[in-house]
Scaffold this motif. Structure first.
Motif, PDB file in Angstrom:
ATOM      1  N   GLY A  49     122.655 133.236  20.844  1.00  0.00           N
ATOM      2  CA  GLY A  49     123.718 133.153  19.855  1.00  0.00           C
ATOM      3  C   GLY A  49     123.430 132.102  18.797  1.00  0.00           C
ATOM      4  O   GLY A  49     122.326 131.566  18.698  1.00  0.00           O
TER       5      GLY A  49
ATOM      6  N   LEU B 168     128.342 127.977  15.004  1.00  0.00           N
ATOM      7  CA  LEU B 168     129.086 128.072  13.752  1.00  0.00           C
ATOM      8  C   LEU B 168     130.009 126.866  13.620  1.00  0.00           C
ATOM      9  O   LEU B 168     130.514 126.351  14.617  1.00  0.00           O
ATOM     10  CB  LEU B 168     129.944 129.345  13.720  1.00  0.00           C
ATOM     11  CG  LEU B 168     129.232 130.676  13.919  1.00  0.00           C
ATOM     12  CD1 LEU B 168     130.256 131.803  13.955  1.00  0.00           C
ATOM     13  CD2 LEU B 168     128.221 130.920  12.814  1.00  0.00           C
TER      14      LEU B 168
ATOM     15  N   LYS C  10     131.865 126.423  17.009  1.00  0.00           N
ATOM     16  CA  LYS C  10     132.005 127.728  17.644  1.00  0.00           C
ATOM     17  C   LYS C  10     130.629 128.240  18.081  1.00  0.00           C
ATOM     18  O   LYS C  10     129.661 128.106  17.331  1.00  0.00           O
ATOM     19  CB  LYS C  10     132.648 128.728  16.678  1.00  0.00           C
ATOM     20  CG  LYS C  10     134.026 128.303  16.188  1.00  0.00           C
ATOM     21  CD  LYS C  10     134.512 129.190  15.061  1.00  0.00           C
ATOM     22  CE  LYS C  10     135.854 128.714  14.531  1.00  0.00           C
ATOM     23  NZ  LYS C  10     136.309 129.509  13.353  1.00  0.00           N
TER      24      LYS C  10
ATOM     25  N   GLU D 266     128.834 131.638  18.844  1.00  0.00           N
ATOM     26  CA  GLU D 266     128.988 133.094  18.698  1.00  0.00           C
ATOM     27  C   GLU D 266     127.792 133.799  19.322  1.00  0.00           C
ATOM     28  O   GLU D 266     126.643 133.463  19.046  1.00  0.00           O
ATOM     29  CB  GLU D 266     129.110 133.480  17.225  1.00  0.00           C
ATOM     30  CG  GLU D 266     129.317 134.975  17.015  1.00  0.00           C
ATOM     31  CD  GLU D 266     129.539 135.342  15.563  1.00  0.00           C
ATOM     32  OE1 GLU D 266     130.676 135.214  15.089  1.00  0.00           O
ATOM     33  OE2 GLU D 266     128.559 135.746  14.908  1.00  0.00           O
TER      34      GLU D 266
ATOM     35  N   ALA E  24     126.681 137.829  21.603  1.00  0.00           N
ATOM     36  CA  ALA E  24     127.081 139.207  21.911  1.00  0.00           C
ATOM     37  C   ALA E  24     126.632 139.548  23.326  1.00  0.00           C
ATOM     38  O   ALA E  24     125.594 139.087  23.796  1.00  0.00           O
ATOM     39  CB  ALA E  24     126.467 140.186  20.906  1.00  0.00           C
TER      40      ALA E  24
ATOM     41  N   ALA F 120     135.865 140.103  20.213  1.00  0.00           N
ATOM     42  CA  ALA F 120     136.061 141.126  19.186  1.00  0.00           C
ATOM     43  C   ALA F 120     136.907 142.268  19.758  1.00  0.00           C
ATOM     44  O   ALA F 120     136.820 142.583  20.946  1.00  0.00           O
ATOM     45  CB  ALA F 120     134.717 141.658  18.697  1.00  0.00           C
TER      46      ALA F 120
ATOM     47  N   VAL G 109     131.025 141.183  20.413  1.00  0.00           N
ATOM     48  CA  VAL G 109     130.870 139.825  19.897  1.00  0.00           C
ATOM     49  C   VAL G 109     131.914 138.916  20.546  1.00  0.00           C
ATOM     50  O   VAL G 109     133.095 139.263  20.631  1.00  0.00           O
ATOM     51  CB  VAL G 109     131.014 139.793  18.364  1.00  0.00           C
ATOM     52  CG1 VAL G 109     130.962 138.356  17.846  1.00  0.00           C
ATOM     53  CG2 VAL G 109     129.914 140.622  17.714  1.00  0.00           C
TER      54      VAL G 109
ATOM     55  N   ARG H 223     133.211 134.650  20.991  1.00  0.00           N
ATOM     56  CA  ARG H 223     133.131 133.288  20.465  1.00  0.00           C
ATOM     57  C   ARG H 223     133.731 132.311  21.477  1.00  0.00           C
ATOM     58  O   ARG H 223     134.770 132.583  22.069  1.00  0.00           O
ATOM     59  CB  ARG H 223     133.852 133.150  19.132  1.00  0.00           C
ATOM     60  CG  ARG H 223     133.089 133.725  17.954  1.00  0.00           C
ATOM     61  CD  ARG H 223     133.779 133.427  16.638  1.00  0.00           C
ATOM     62  NE  ARG H 223     133.017 133.938  15.509  1.00  0.00           N
ATOM     63  CZ  ARG H 223     133.383 133.822  14.243  1.00  0.00           C
ATOM     64  NH1 ARG H 223     134.517 133.182  13.940  1.00  0.00           N
ATOM     65  NH2 ARG H 223     132.642 134.323  13.275  1.00  0.00           N
TER      66      ARG H 223
END
Length: 361
Positions: free
Chosen positions: A66, A69, A205, A207, A209, A243, A254, A256
């Protein structure tokens, strides 16, 4: 019998013997060919090692990659045109919400505002006098409304101009660290000219998947661990958002997570490796990675049954460096071919060299 005749008879006898010997040789070759085994490559036995499946306890984990962020990030821009008359920040320093960062020359707007305020005071005095006269019925309602409307218009003009003037003072939208500026004092800026970037890095953050098939196993509040690029230390974060849908192109979801980053050691933009622990499986089917054959339609293994190779499609789950979890297609006790895979074909005769089991791994 004279000598020439004897010579001819000897040559004829030698020729006859040679003919018989050659015929015998060709006859033997034909017999050998008839007695040779039939069937081509399938008839040859392929030497393989096999793996007897038995269930094992398995720590179910998801691994992913990942990106870090920032919690919040914004590019500061000027909303009005003018010359920069003041820069009130140093690059790379912390700023507070509402802190004045930049001033754009707005003398013209200030002059207009002063004029409107003078008019406002004039119309306000006129409105007060007209109201007194209206109460004494010295003027009509229409005459009073005319002055009252002039005052209301002046008030509205002041509010509009004040909003424009406020844009001349650029303030921090939130607590954070301000980056490198792209203007200097005295520069002329127009509307939408980028000034600098403000970034909130505490928290940050994470992030990443995950495969869509695990989407129902994660929820808000679950914890993850991650390592940042170039830093062996492991950090713990908490999932705060998933998500609402699985990406149809990648078949991934996705996710977070939030890490407090109080020491600001994790930098936004960094590459991270994420690990999520799911529910442990007490009896999992695990196969060596070399036994799995990837195909366009899925994954395949070869079973050894009755001395022959039998292909079987399987569904895979989690994997480690040496083992892959099989979720469908294999049962305990099945014998899987783990070596010699490239030589094996469906129906190949097998010569088993070594037999291993899960407990040998």
């Amino acid at each position: 019998m004279n000598k020439p005749v004897k010579t001819i008879l000897v040559l004829v006898a030698v020729a006859a013997i040679a003919y018989l010997l050659v015929s015998k040789v060709f006859s033997d070759n034909g017999t050998a060919k008839k007695d040779a085994p039939k069937g081509g490559p399938m008839a040859q036995r392929v030497a393989v090692d096999v793996f007897v499946v038995s269930p094992l306890a398995f720590q179910n984990k998801i691994t992913s990659t990942g990106t870090v962020l920032p919690n919040e990030e914004v590019e500061l821009i000027s909303e009005i045109a003018g010359r920069v008359t003041g820069i009130n920040f140093e690059e790379g320093t912390r700023v507070r919400k509402g802190q004045l960062l930049l001033t754009v020359n707005a003398q013209e707007l200030q002059a207009q505002l002063q004029k409107l305020r003078s008019n406002q005071k004039l119309f306000k005095d006129m409105e007060e006098r007209q109201r007194t006269l209206l109460e004494k019925e010295y003027i009509s309602r229409q005459e009073y409304d005319q002055v009252s409307n002039q005052l209301a218009t002046a008030n509205a003009d002041i509010q509009a101009l004040q909003a424009s003037l406020d844009k001349a003072y650029l303030r921090a939208p939130f607590d954070g660290i301000i980056g490198m500026r792209s203007i200097s004092e005295g520069s002329y800026v127009s509307a939408n000219t980028p000034i600098a970037r403000v970034v909130d890095v505490s928290p940050v953050k994470i992030e990443f998947a995950i495969p869509g098939r695990y989407s129902h196993q994660l929820k808000e509040g679950d914890k993850i661990t991650f390592t940042s690029e170039g830093n062996p230390e492991r950090y713990e974060a908490k999932i705060y958002a998933l998500a609402p849908n699985i990406d149809p192109a990648t078949r991934t979801l996705v996710v977070r997570a939030l890490y407090d980053n109080k020491k600001e050691e994790v930098k936004p933009g960094a590459f991270v490796k994420v690990e999520i622990s799911l529910k442990d499986v007490d009896e999992a089917i695990l196969l060596p990675t070399e036994a799995i054959i990837p195909e366009a339609t899925g994954h395949k293994v070869f079973l050894a049954k009755g001395g022959k190779a039998v292909p079987k499609m399987v569904k895979i789950g989690q994997r480690s460096e040496t083992l892959i979890q099989i979720t469908e297609g294999i049962e305990p006790g099945d014998t899987i071919i783990r070596s010699g895979i490239l030589q094996v074909r469906p129906g190949s005769n097998l010569k088993v060299r070594n037999i291993n089991s899960s407990t040998d791994e």
